[in-house]
Design a protein around this motif. Sequence first.
Motif, PDB file in Angstrom:
ATOM      1  N   LYS A 138       1.018  -6.309   4.615  1.00 45.85           N
ATOM      2  CA  LYS A 138       1.076  -6.600   3.393  1.00 45.85           C
ATOM      3  C   LYS A 138      -0.174  -5.704   2.792  1.00 45.85           C
ATOM      4  O   LYS A 138      -1.459  -5.646   3.144  1.00 45.85           O
ATOM      5  CB  LYS A 138       0.686  -7.830   2.904  1.00 45.85           C
ATOM      6  N   CYS A 139       0.074  -4.702   1.829  1.00 44.51           N
ATOM      7  CA  CYS A 139      -0.765  -4.184   1.045  1.00 44.51           C
ATOM      8  C   CYS A 139      -1.329  -4.931  -0.255  1.00 44.51           C
ATOM      9  O   CYS A 139      -0.604  -4.979  -1.129  1.00 44.51           O
ATOM     10  CB  CYS A 139      -0.396  -2.610   0.321  1.00 44.51           C
ATOM     11  N   ILE A 140      -2.510  -5.416  -0.035  1.00 44.02           N
ATOM     12  CA  ILE A 140      -3.217  -6.042  -1.087  1.00 44.02           C
ATOM     13  C   ILE A 140      -4.134  -5.222  -2.169  1.00 44.02           C
ATOM     14  O   ILE A 140      -4.770  -4.292  -1.738  1.00 44.02           O
ATOM     15  CB  ILE A 140      -3.985  -7.050  -0.801  1.00 44.02           C
ATOM     16  N   SER A 141      -3.262  -4.912  -3.369  1.00 43.37           N
ATOM     17  CA  SER A 141      -4.001  -4.003  -4.310  1.00 43.37           C
ATOM     18  C   SER A 141      -5.156  -4.217  -4.537  1.00 43.37           C
ATOM     19  O   SER A 141      -5.925  -5.541  -4.916  1.00 43.37           O
ATOM     20  CB  SER A 141      -2.948  -3.936  -5.538  1.00 43.37           C
ATOM     21  N   TYR A 178       1.030  -5.716  -3.534  1.00 42.79           N
ATOM     22  CA  TYR A 178       1.654  -4.530  -3.991  1.00 42.79           C
ATOM     23  C   TYR A 178       2.857  -4.096  -3.269  1.00 42.79           C
ATOM     24  O   TYR A 178       3.929  -3.525  -3.848  1.00 42.79           O
ATOM     25  CB  TYR A 178       0.535  -3.392  -4.378  1.00 42.79           C
ATOM     26  N   ALA A 179       2.853  -4.307  -1.881  1.00 41.45           N
ATOM     27  CA  ALA A 179       4.052  -3.891  -1.214  1.00 41.45           C
ATOM     28  C   ALA A 179       3.844  -4.695   0.350  1.00 41.45           C
ATOM     29  O   ALA A 179       2.739  -4.971   0.844  1.00 41.45           O
ATOM     30  CB  ALA A 179       3.827  -2.513  -1.032  1.00 41.45           C
ATOM     31  N   GLU A 180       4.999  -4.983   0.892  1.00 41.39           N
ATOM     32  CA  GLU A 180       4.969  -5.574   2.106  1.00 41.39           C
ATOM     33  C   GLU A 180       6.297  -5.070   2.826  1.00 41.39           C
ATOM     34  O   GLU A 180       7.143  -4.721   2.471  1.00 41.39           O
ATOM     35  CB  GLU A 180       4.994  -6.920   1.970  1.00 41.39           C
ATOM     36  N   ARG A 181       6.011  -4.867   4.140  1.00 35.14           N
ATOM     37  CA  ARG A 181       7.269  -4.307   5.102  1.00 35.14           C
ATOM     38  C   ARG A 181       7.042  -5.336   6.532  1.00 35.14           C
ATOM     39  O   ARG A 181       5.994  -5.600   6.950  1.00 35.14           O
ATOM     40  CB  ARG A 181       7.093  -2.914   5.487  1.00 35.14           C
ATOM     41  N   THR A 236      -2.130  -0.199   6.770  1.00 34.00           N
ATOM     42  CA  THR A 236      -1.294  -0.842   5.962  1.00 34.00           C
ATOM     43  C   THR A 236      -1.962  -0.969   4.534  1.00 34.00           C
ATOM     44  O   THR A 236      -1.084  -1.150   3.418  1.00 34.00           O
ATOM     45  CB  THR A 236      -1.741  -2.354   6.716  1.00 34.00           C
ATOM     46  N   GLN A 237      -3.033  -0.603   4.367  1.00 31.36           N
ATOM     47  CA  GLN A 237      -3.671  -0.242   3.020  1.00 31.36           C
ATOM     48  C   GLN A 237      -2.836   0.539   2.261  1.00 31.36           C
ATOM     49  O   GLN A 237      -2.802   0.354   0.924  1.00 31.36           O
ATOM     50  CB  GLN A 237      -5.250   0.115   2.655  1.00 31.36           C
ATOM     51  N   THR A 238      -2.315   1.550   2.866  1.00 30.50           N
ATOM     52  CA  THR A 238      -1.468   2.629   1.944  1.00 30.50           C
ATOM     53  C   THR A 238       0.100   2.673   2.821  1.00 30.50           C
ATOM     54  O   THR A 238       0.539   3.544   3.276  1.00 30.50           O
ATOM     55  CB  THR A 238      -2.230   3.923   2.062  1.00 30.50           C
ATOM     56  N   LEU A 239       0.410   1.319   2.546  1.00 28.98           N
ATOM     57  CA  LEU A 239       1.944   1.247   3.268  1.00 28.98           C
ATOM     58  C   LEU A 239       2.875   2.007   3.139  1.00 28.98           C
ATOM     59  O   LEU A 239       3.707   2.055   3.743  1.00 28.98           O
ATOM     60  CB  LEU A 239       2.200  -0.459   3.161  1.00 28.98           C
ATOM     61  N   MET A 298     -13.088   0.087  -4.837  1.00 29.34           N
ATOM     62  CA  MET A 298     -12.905   0.155  -3.372  1.00 29.34           C
ATOM     63  C   MET A 298     -11.498  -0.205  -2.877  1.00 29.34           C
ATOM     64  O   MET A 298     -11.022  -1.317  -3.488  1.00 29.34           O
ATOM     65  CB  MET A 298     -14.060  -0.233  -2.774  1.00 29.34           C
ATOM     66  N   ALA A 299     -11.141   0.070  -1.672  1.00 29.13           N
ATOM     67  CA  ALA A 299      -9.630  -0.244  -1.380  1.00 29.13           C
ATOM     68  C   ALA A 299      -9.577  -1.607  -1.000  1.00 29.13           C
ATOM     69  O   ALA A 299      -8.513  -2.356  -1.035  1.00 29.13           O
ATOM     70  CB  ALA A 299      -9.172   0.719  -0.221  1.00 29.13           C
ATOM     71  N   ASN A 300     -10.682  -2.229  -0.663  1.00 24.93           N
ATOM     72  CA  ASN A 300     -10.611  -3.671  -0.101  1.00 24.93           C
ATOM     73  C   ASN A 300     -12.057  -4.414  -0.399  1.00 24.93           C
ATOM     74  O   ASN A 300     -13.221  -3.809  -0.156  1.00 24.93           O
ATOM     75  CB  ASN A 300     -10.312  -3.621   1.485  1.00 24.93           C
ATOM     76  N   ARG A 301     -11.940  -5.700  -0.512  1.00 24.64           N
ATOM     77  CA  ARG A 301     -13.357  -6.358  -0.809  1.00 24.64           C
ATOM     78  C   ARG A 301     -14.175  -6.343   0.441  1.00 24.64           C
ATOM     79  O   ARG A 301     -15.548  -6.333   0.024  1.00 24.64           O
ATOM     80  CB  ARG A 301     -13.048  -7.690  -1.321  1.00 24.64           C
ATOM     81  N   ARG A 302     -13.642  -6.512   1.380  1.00 29.49           N
ATOM     82  CA  ARG A 302     -14.799  -6.304   2.633  1.00 29.49           C
ATOM     83  C   ARG A 302     -15.278  -4.992   2.635  1.00 29.49           C
ATOM     84  O   ARG A 302     -16.664  -5.069   3.263  1.00 29.49           O
ATOM     85  CB  ARG A 302     -13.971  -6.619   3.897  1.00 29.49           C
TER      86      ARG A 302
END
Length: 462
Positions: free
Chosen positions: A6-9, A16-19, A159-162, A306-310
């Motif tokens: 899962k790409c979490i926007s 946003y997207a999942e595969r 995964t972030q740019t799935l 930023m791409a991810n909260r962490r």
Amino acid sequence: MTQTLKCISPIDGSVYAERPVMPADEAAGLVAKARQAQKAWARRPLEERIALVKAGVARLNEMADEVVPELAWQMGRPVRYGGEFGGVNERADYMASIAARALAPIGIENSDLFSRTIRREPHGVVLVIAPWNYPYMTAINTVVPALIAGNAVALKHATQTLLVGERIVRAFHEAGVPEDVFVNLFLDHAGTEALIAARHFGFVNFTGSVGGGQAIERAAAGRFTGLGLELGGKDPAYVMEDADVDWAVDVLMDGAMYNAGQCCCGIERLYVAAPLFNTFVEKSVAWVEKLKLGNPLDREITIGPMANRRFADEVRGQTRDAVAQGARALIDAKLFPEDDGGTYLMPQILVDVNHQMRVMRDESFGPVVGIMPVKDDAEALMLMNDSPYGLTASLWTADPERAEHLGVELETGTVFMNRADYLDPALCWTGCKNTGRGGALSEIGYHNLTRPKSYHLRKRQA
């Protein structure tokens, strides 16, 4: 139960997207088909492979209206910057232009008695494990020369740019690159490592964290699989007393803050000659205060989430720890009310920093930079080398001989003078220490994506 990627926007926290993660046998089957197709691909004339690869890049450019907002949704880069097509095209064009020279046989002898030659042989299937921060450019660095050299390529994206791997592979297929020669894999870490451990690839190129690189090395241990690893960085700059301050501020602050600081060779620590320190800091603060933080789909925004909260939390933690140890934060939080404590993170400049602070030692990969005054070249050199990383170092001076002298002593992969945060495709992109090993782009990039094969042919039997 099928696992899902899962790409979490970072824009709004939505999926946003999942595969689905590919089952092991399906992924292995795609790679096996690529291995079978590679031989025929390598037999095609070099000019034909070059033309098809360039057509793939051109087709990708035609997708810009879809790609640019997709990038904003997936990893947060503002749409005003137009994606990564400038770098993609520059790198692809250059690598295509030098292919014939880089892959040319080395003739040793061609006499009545002997023909002796060294040729470049493709590895077979090259696995490209690409990161999310520059998902197109980092992939193209290896995809283009690997295909041109006659390899088949399997692309596994973060995964972030799935959607990026899917997009690149589709563009190349639509341009005529055979489907089995270039495949996209949706894998988790365990599945990727299992394929490497099963010796499915002739070469693996990974761009990512030090921990990720160590996992790749462990998976490949004893398999004699070639590896290219571009890992962490903590890139320094040294501004000398004869530097053009305005030019240095403009380039170095952009190098520290562009892409929300999420650049492999972004500037993370600055050392400034003491006579220039106050002026440099004042001008840097004024530069950063003009940035506009917000939703990257807004064309007025210059710094997105930023791409991810962490990732943002790590930068906040480094900054908080530094301030607790005596550092001063110079950018007023009131100027950036969009900083929501989540992915949206304001830029920051820190002074009164030292190398006991994590922000000057650990990779930040975010929009924060520490600035220290130095008394001379020796102190600057000591501080620049005081890092477990070595990707690039940036020197600012009007004296090329001085820069070259310092460059010899720097523990780094690339030495810049009066520029920063740039990847020149004619030069080998490489690093040392915990930044990894190997090299991409340039003629050396082709050499790493092929192996030498020697031909010693005696023309007469007696």
